[in-house]
Design an enzyme around this catalytic site. Structure first.
Site, PDB file in Angstrom:
ATOM      1  N   ASP A   1       6.770  11.242  23.437  1.00 48.05           N
ATOM      2  CA  ASP A   1       8.115  11.217  22.858  1.00 48.05           C
ATOM      3  C   ASP A   1       8.899  10.062  23.446  1.00 48.05           C
ATOM      4  O   ASP A   1       8.384   9.298  24.278  1.00 48.05           O
ATOM      5  CB  ASP A   1       8.845  12.540  23.149  1.00 48.05           C
TER       6      ASP A   1
ATOM      7  N   ASP B   1      13.989  18.001  22.901  1.00 45.61           N
ATOM      8  CA  ASP B   1      13.443  19.006  21.978  1.00 45.61           C
ATOM      9  C   ASP B   1      12.042  18.582  21.526  1.00 45.61           C
ATOM     10  O   ASP B   1      11.846  18.123  20.411  1.00 45.61           O
ATOM     11  CB  ASP B   1      14.376  19.222  20.787  1.00 45.61           C
TER      12      ASP B   1
ATOM     13  N   ASP C   1       8.600  19.127  20.141  1.00 52.17           N
ATOM     14  CA  ASP C   1       8.020  20.189  19.311  1.00 52.17           C
ATOM     15  C   ASP C   1       6.555  19.990  18.958  1.00 52.17           C
ATOM     16  O   ASP C   1       6.002  20.787  18.216  1.00 52.17           O
ATOM     17  CB  ASP C   1       8.837  20.387  18.022  1.00 52.17           C
ATOM     18  N   ASP C   2       5.892  18.946  19.495  1.00 47.16           N
ATOM     19  CA  ASP C   2       4.462  18.811  19.209  1.00 47.16           C
ATOM     20  C   ASP C   2       3.709  18.336  20.443  1.00 47.16           C
ATOM     21  O   ASP C   2       4.160  17.452  21.166  1.00 47.16           O
ATOM     22  CB  ASP C   2       4.228  17.841  18.049  1.00 47.16           C
TER      23      ASP C   2
ATOM     24  N   TYR D   1       6.424   6.773  24.658  1.00 43.68           N
ATOM     25  CA  TYR D   1       5.848   5.852  23.673  1.00 43.68           C
ATOM     26  C   TYR D   1       5.511   4.479  24.255  1.00 43.68           C
ATOM     27  O   TYR D   1       4.381   4.000  24.155  1.00 43.68           O
ATOM     28  CB  TYR D   1       6.816   5.663  22.495  1.00 43.68           C
TER      29      TYR D   1
ATOM     30  N   ARG E   1      13.744  21.310  14.524  1.00 42.74           N
ATOM     31  CA  ARG E   1      14.701  20.383  13.912  1.00 42.74           C
ATOM     32  C   ARG E   1      14.883  20.586  12.417  1.00 42.74           C
ATOM     33  O   ARG E   1      15.832  20.068  11.854  1.00 42.74           O
ATOM     34  CB  ARG E   1      14.234  18.939  14.137  1.00 42.74           C
TER      35      ARG E   1
END
Length: 646
Positions: free
Chosen positions: A204, A210, A212-213, A315, A501
């Site tokens: 991320d 947040d 989420d994966d 990233y 989201r």
């Protein structure tokens, strides 16, 4: 007595019936006069005295007056007011209260009163408010404009004005929802596989909370890869119909603005209990999918799980490491996975380029803000390999979700995208024919043939052609039924990978769980829900754009004063000039026609073709990259004005 004379009334009616009239929308100018533009393309002059009876955007019926070779109109009847609920700034002068709508084409000061429930002393001069138009001169029994202040949005000196005003303009929530701290894990009758020992990881942005994966990937012996995508599971905490669920349904999406997020779910869930934070055990909905060596998708399996992310990766660090840059390196059990994920990504990208469609990479522009909301810098974030790794993984997982819902449920929340607006398909076909691109009309609405057309168009690498075709393109919408996604080149597409989201992803989670438990699916989502999801996504994007425009003006005010030059791409051409995007920072600016040449008569603008001629020679067209100098930054309209430097 004359007023009640039936003969006089009859005579007036007969005069009305023979007096020529026109209906259209008022377009105001900054010189006091305006125009009435009709639906059939006619334009009538509205003189300054008559403009005092109307506002920009009003739809009216007007009497046409002929005076020699001059034609003008006088607005007579209001069909629909251009203003109803609006954002405005307060004017307090000598004990009189008024508001000025925050609109680039409306400068009229409107008398106002304050809603009874508001404290009048709390609202001062230049404060930002939500107001409502309650009287209009063209309404029966109304003699003047009058408005009511319904809500104080922000004080004049509030540093959060760009955010608060923008959210209020689009009627979006100002704060994250709060639904308490007690969130026990629900017993849903699902058996969760324990994957806490598996080396899952997240990728991320550095400031993302947040998450989420999380991913887990391993090469297969015979070639290809086995990818497991674990997704945060808010429906494990939030029951359908719960207050938090109803609020999430209303909000539909988390709003992402520069420097501020307004979450869809309570922060306790979005940033903590559901977020796949490093080292924390979390419930998840997961999918293991087989990816063949050529990048095609094989078998997949959805299941409930418990996971623990073992690394929060960033990233840029991942991209640097994979490209042999920087000093950072991942742990051994993660390093091999990242290399495998990179290989899978390249295979998937190649497969989609041949069998589906791949978006062109465009950079993201990121605002660096200080605590007061001032822009320190605007950074370019290219879509590097790590971004593409996550993107390809999510597209693959969402394609599997679409297949599962279509096969086992028959409905869900699908992203449907038609390449061309159905009402514009014939015009698009005519345009392509004019460019010597031979294609049957039916090919524009059939996915396999459209993909062939799209690849042929991309091989031309024609920026003008791409820009012109956008005028005919359709928009992505939410649908309860499966439908093609022309942008991705897929027969169906349904997202489930961002349930923190997106409310539609929560809906799909619940449907997937029903399939896992062998339960009958509920009734499909109503049209009201899918339309609301589509509309809220549109409003969120507009809010993001509006805040960025405001920040760009503030950031580039010094550059405008210095008339600094920038490289820019022409992306819009209208009768009034052209719109450009500065490639250095993503800001948009308007180049008015008078800036193109000192003699306006020597400038010919073809807004339909997207071309501009000066002195008979084509000088600009859509897609061109040119040099412009900023000449003005207007905060009152959040707009930048530029001129060509050539």
């Amino acid at each position: 007595m004359l007023q009640n004379n039936p003969l006089l009334a009859q005579l007036k009616q007969q005069i009305r019936e023979v007096t020529p009239r026109a209906e259209g929308v008022i377009k105001a100018t900054d010189k006091g006069f305006g125009f009435l533009e009709t639906d059939d393309g006619q334009s009538y002059f509205v003189p300054p005295p008559a403009m005092k009876q109307v506002l920009h955007g009003d739809r009216v019926q007007a009497v046409i007056h002929e005076n020699g070779d001059k034609t003008s109109v006088e607005p007579e009847t209001l069909v629909e007011a251009g203003l109803s609920r609006f954002i405005a700034r307060v004017q307090k002068r000598d004990g009189r209260l008024a508001v000025v709508p925050d609109h680039p084409s409306i400068k009229t000061s409107l008398k106002a009163r304050i809603k009874n429930s508001l404290d009048e002393d709390s609202i001062g001069d230049a404060d930002w408010v939500v107001a409502r138009l309650v009287r209009h001169p063209l309404k029966p029994d109304d003699r003047a404009f009058f408005s009511q202040i319904d809500e104080l949005v922000a004080k004049a000196d509030d540093p959060a004005v760009p955010w608060r005003v923008t959210l209020a303009r689009h009627a979006l929530e100002q704060e994250c929802p709060d639904a308490g701290d007690d969130w026990p894990l629900r017993d849903e009758g699902l058996e969760r596989e324990d994957l806490t020992a598996e080396p899952f990881f997240t990728i991320d942005g550095e400031k993302t909370r947040d998450m989420d994966d999380a991913l887990r990937i391993e090469p297969r012996e015979g070639g290809g890869w086995r990818l497991t995508v674990a997704i945060a599971d808010p429906t494990a905490y939030v029951e359908e119909g719960h207050a938090a669920d109803l609020e999430a349904r209303t909000r539909a999406f988390t709003v992402y603005l520069p420097g501020q997020n307004v979450t869809m779910l309570p922060e306790q869930l979005a940033d903590d209990l559901c977020s796949l934070r490093e080292g924390e055990q979390r419930p998840a909905l997961a999918c293991t999918l087989e990816v063949e060596a050529d990048g095609s998708l094989g078998e997949y399996r959805f299941f409930a799980a418990t996971v623990r992310s073992q690394a929060k990766l960033i990233y840029d660090r991942i991209s640097d490491w994979l490209e042999g840059q920087g000093e950072w390196s991942p742990a051994k059990e993660i390093a091999g996975q990242l290399q495998a994920l990179r290989d899978m990504t390249e295979a998937r990208s190649a497969w989609r380029a041949e069998h589906a469609l791949v978006f062109k990479d465009r950079p993201d522009y990121v605002f660096d803000l200080d605590p007061a909301g001032n822009v320190l810098d605007v950074r370019i974030e290219e879509r590097r390999i790590a971004n593409r790794m996550i993107e390809e993984s999510m597209i693959a997982a969402n394609a599997c979700c679409a297949h599962l819902l279509a096969e086992h449920v028959g409905h869900g929340i699908f992203n449907v995208h038609r390449a061309f607006d159905p009402e514009k398909a014939e015009a698009a076909h005519e345009f392509l024919a004019a460019q010597q691109i031979e294609v049957e009309l039916e090919a524009l609405s059939e996915l396999p043939r459209y993909k062939e057309l799209k690849r042929a168009l991309e091989s031309r690498d024609d920026a003008w052609l791409d820009a012109r075709l956008r005028r005919f393109q359709g928009f992505t919408s939410m649908s309860a039924r499966p439908g093609p996604h022309f942008g991705l080149g897929l027969a169906a597409y349904a997202t489930w990978t961002s349930p923190i989201r997106k409310y539609g992803d929560m809906v799909n989670h619940r449907l997937i769980k029903r399939v896992l438990k062998g339960e009958q699916a509920p009734a499909e989502a109503t049209q009201a829900l899918t339309e609301q999801l589509t509309e809220r996504r549109r409003l969120n994007r507009m809010a993001e754009r509006d805040v960025k425009d405001w920040l760009y003006v503030r950031y580039l005010t010094p550059a405008a004063k210095a008339q600094d030059a920038f490289e820019a791409e022409v992306f819009g051409i209208s009768r009034g000039g052209m719109r450009v995007r500065l490639t250095a920072n993503g800001a948009t600016a308007f180049v008015p026609a008078p800036m193109l040449h000192s003699d306006r008569d020597k400038v010919v603008i073809d807004d339909k073709e997207g071309r501009i001629q000066i002195e008979g020679e084509e000088r600009y067209k859509l897609g061109d990259v040119i040099r412009v100098a900023l000449v003005e930054a207007r905060e009152e309209t959040r707009s930048l004005v530029a001129r060509p430097t050539e």
